[in-house]
Structure formats: C-alpha cells, structure tokens
Design an enzyme around this catalytic site. Structure first.
Site, PDB file in Angstrom:
ATOM      1  CG  LEU A  19      -1.936  -1.038   1.427  1.00  0.00           C
ATOM      2  CD1 LEU A  19      -2.537  -0.945   2.828  1.00  0.00           C
ATOM      3  CD2 LEU A  19      -3.008  -0.878   0.356  1.00  0.00           C
ATOM      4  CD  GLU A  66       5.978  -0.034  14.506  1.00  0.00           C
ATOM      5  OE1 GLU A  66       6.794   0.148  15.417  1.00  0.00           O
ATOM      6  OE2 GLU A  66       5.811   0.750  13.564  1.00  0.00           O
ATOM      7  NE  ARG A  86      -0.271  -4.067   6.817  1.00  0.00           N
ATOM      8  CZ  ARG A  86       0.741  -3.584   7.500  1.00  0.00           C
ATOM      9  NH1 ARG A  86       0.937  -2.277   7.539  1.00  0.00           N
ATOM     10  NH2 ARG A  86       1.573  -4.373   8.151  1.00  0.00           N
ATOM     11  NE  ARG A 131      -3.813   2.378   6.608  1.00  0.00           N
ATOM     12  CZ  ARG A 131      -2.680   1.850   6.155  1.00  0.00           C
ATOM     13  NH1 ARG A 131      -1.942   1.069   6.925  1.00  0.00           N
ATOM     14  NH2 ARG A 131      -2.298   2.080   4.912  1.00  0.00           N
ATOM     15  CG  HIS A 162       1.142   4.221  10.928  1.00  0.00           C
ATOM     16  ND1 HIS A 162       1.809   3.365  10.078  1.00  0.00           N
ATOM     17  CD2 HIS A 162      -0.060   3.662  11.141  1.00  0.00           C
ATOM     18  CE1 HIS A 162       1.023   2.345   9.778  1.00  0.00           C
ATOM     19  NE2 HIS A 162      -0.120   2.502  10.423  1.00  0.00           N
ATOM     20  CB  ILE A 243       5.322   0.534   0.156  1.00  0.00           C
ATOM     21  CG1 ILE A 243       6.591  -0.214   0.564  1.00  0.00           C
ATOM     22  CG2 ILE A 243       4.960   0.197  -1.286  1.00  0.00           C
ATOM     23  CD1 ILE A 243       6.452  -1.727   0.532  1.00  0.00           C
ATOM     24  CB  CYS A 249       7.258  -0.268   9.489  1.00  0.00           C
ATOM     25  SG  CYS A 249       7.170   1.490   9.312  1.00  0.00           S
TER      26      CYS A 249
HETATM   27  C1  CIR Z   1       0.899   0.368   4.860  1.00  0.00           C
HETATM   28  O1  CIR Z   1       0.399   1.303   4.227  1.00  0.00           O
HETATM   29  O2  CIR Z   1       0.288  -0.235   5.743  1.00  0.00           O
HETATM   30  C2  CIR Z   1       2.315  -0.057   4.521  1.00  0.00           C
HETATM   31  N1  CIR Z   1       2.559   0.159   3.126  1.00  0.00           N
HETATM   32  C3  CIR Z   1       3.322   0.719   5.339  1.00  0.00           C
HETATM   33  C4  CIR Z   1       3.213   0.409   6.810  1.00  0.00           C
HETATM   34  C5  CIR Z   1       4.203   1.152   7.620  1.00  0.00           C
HETATM   35  N2  CIR Z   1       4.129   0.730   8.973  1.00  0.00           N
HETATM   36  C6  CIR Z   1       4.422   1.480  10.018  1.00  0.00           C
HETATM   37  O3  CIR Z   1       4.674   2.666   9.865  1.00  0.00           O
HETATM   38  N3  CIR Z   1       4.344   0.923  11.200  1.00  0.00           N
END
Ligand code: CIR
Length: 254
Positions: A19, A66, A86, A131, A162, A243, A249
């Site tokens: 994503l 994470e 997810r 989220r 986030h 991404i 993460c």
């Molecule tokens: C997302 O959009 O969920 C992933 N492409 C990136 C997640 C990053 N995660 C984080 O910052 N803990």
C-alpha cells in the site's frame, strides 16, 4: 528502547504491491530484501535476538510486522489494522505470539495499527489516524491497562500515515519529531529534536539499546544526531520508503 528480542518477517515477492498513499514508483523485491537483511544485521549488532518469520505472499505489507500487534515484556496485544488488506495479518502472527508470550490479549473493537503507538517511559501514546480510530484507541487503552501500562490518546497530523511516521524515541526524555508533529504540542513533556525541513521521513528512526538506526537518505538528520552524541547506524530505507514505511515498521521489539 532497551530490547532483548525482536520479531521480523521476511518480505514476500508481493511486497512490490504494498500500500502507498501516493505513487512514487514501486519498490523492487530485491531492494526491499536487501534493506531488510541489513536491518536484521543491525538488530543483531545492537544486541537483540532476532526471530525471522517466513514471508506471506497473500499479504504484501506483512513485512511491516509492527502494525498487527504490540509487544511488551509483560505480554502481547493482537491489534486490528485499519487497512482492510492488512486485517488478517493478525491471524498469521497470533500463533507466534502465543508461543512466545504467556499473556496475549486481543483488541476488542475498532481499529488500531502498531505504527500509531509510541511507548515511552512516561506512558504509551496512541495516535488517532486513518488507520487507528477512536473506538480502537479506547479499546487499546483498556488492553494496555490490563498489562499495567497507562496510555493517552493523541492526534496524528493530517495526511500522515501513522503517529510514528513522524516521531521516534531517542532516549527516556528525548523524541525525534517532525516540526508539524512538534507544533501539535503532544511532546511538551519531552526534550524534542526536530528533523530538518525536507527530511521529514527521517523522524521514523529506531533506537535499539545503544544504537539509533536512521534512514541513510537523511544526511542532515544523521549529522544532527551524531553531534548530539547518539551512536547512529544509517540504514537504507529507499525501497520501503516507496510504500510509506520506515525503520520501526519492520519489527516487534521487547
Ligand atoms: C501500509 O500502508 O500499511 C504499509 N505500506 C506501510 C506500513 C508502515 N508501517 C508502520 O509505519 N508501522
């Protein structure tokens, strides 16, 4: 930031479909894999024992381990990630956490991503975001109480994925933050170091024991932290950055 143990998950070939809020080109699998390998090595050099889980081709973003769970030495909490693609990553990580922790709680309601949670010595901060919703944040607060942790619900700047996209803990009283997050006043109780303009993505750094891991694409942040006396380990985050990911993460730490 003192951790003995870390869980990571290998990227799958499908990580190229991860994503992203804005298309700046896809990462390559080889690029993500190389960044992930270097990350594992950095964790080991920092003194953590790393458990490496197998790739999950059905979940392109599952390398970002994470988000579906939160871990503490006193127990784990299975979360409910706010992105529909997810949500089921939780079921994939649950057996591992049941094996490794005596206490495993499950978020009752709403949505919450681990990327929105910053654990500090003063308590846990839960950022509301696209989220993590209010219901999820309140449910998480209740789960954290069961683990004996106090928490507060805070805002994430508009348009930021986030809460931790924009901040990280450098030591017990110091946070690294973007200026937009600093302006919101959430870190009044902390000493704040603000990342230079144009290096906002460097704010998602990661302190593990004596080492602060920072994206190697951010030389001014690296210099600032180095001058402040931190032991900095620059790590490449160019591919995962495409991404919307940073250094926190890719692991669960306790
Ligand atoms: C997302 O959009 O969920 C992933 N492409 C990136 C997640 C990053 N995660 C984080 O910052 N803990």
């Amino acid at each position: 930031f003192e951790f003995n143990s870390v869980i990571v998950r290998e990227p799958s070939l499908s990580v190229v479909n991860g994503l992203r809020a804005e298309d700046r080109g896809s990462p390559t699998y080889e690029g993500v894999k190389a960044e992930h390998d270097a990350y594992i090595e950095a964790m080991q050099s920092a003194g953590a024992k790393v458990t490496v889980l197998p790739p999950l081709p059905a979940f392109p973003d599952s390398v970002f381990v994470e988000d579906p769970a939160l871990v503490f030495s006193e127990g784990a909490i299975l979360l409910r990630p706010g992105a529909p693609t997810r949500l089921k990553e939780v079921d994939a990580i649950a057996p591992t956490l049941h094996d490794m922790f005596d206490v495993v709680l499950r978020l009752a309601d709403g949505y919450a991503d681990g990327g929105d949670v910053l654990t500090t010595a003063r308590g846990v901060m839960i950022g509301l975001s696209a989220r993590t919703d209010r219901v999820g944040a309140e449910a998480l607060k209740a789960s954290l109480e069961k683990l004996g942790r106090k928490s507060e619900v805070v805002a994430t700047p508009e348009g930021v994925l986030h809460f931790k996209t924009d901040c990280s803990l450098l030591d017990e009283e110091t946070v690294l933050t973007t200026s937009r997050l600093a302006r919101s006043g959430v870190f009044k109780a902390f000493r704040q170091m603000v990342v230079p303009e144009g290096e906002e993505a460097a704010a998602n750094a990661l302190r593990v024991n004596d080492v602060v891991m920072v994206g190697s694409d951010f030389p001014r942040t690296i210099e600032m932290l180095d001058k402040a006396g931190y032991q900095v380990a620059p790590l490449k985050t160019t591919d995962i950055g495409k991404i919307d990911a940073g250094l926190s993460c890719m692991s669960l730490r306790w």
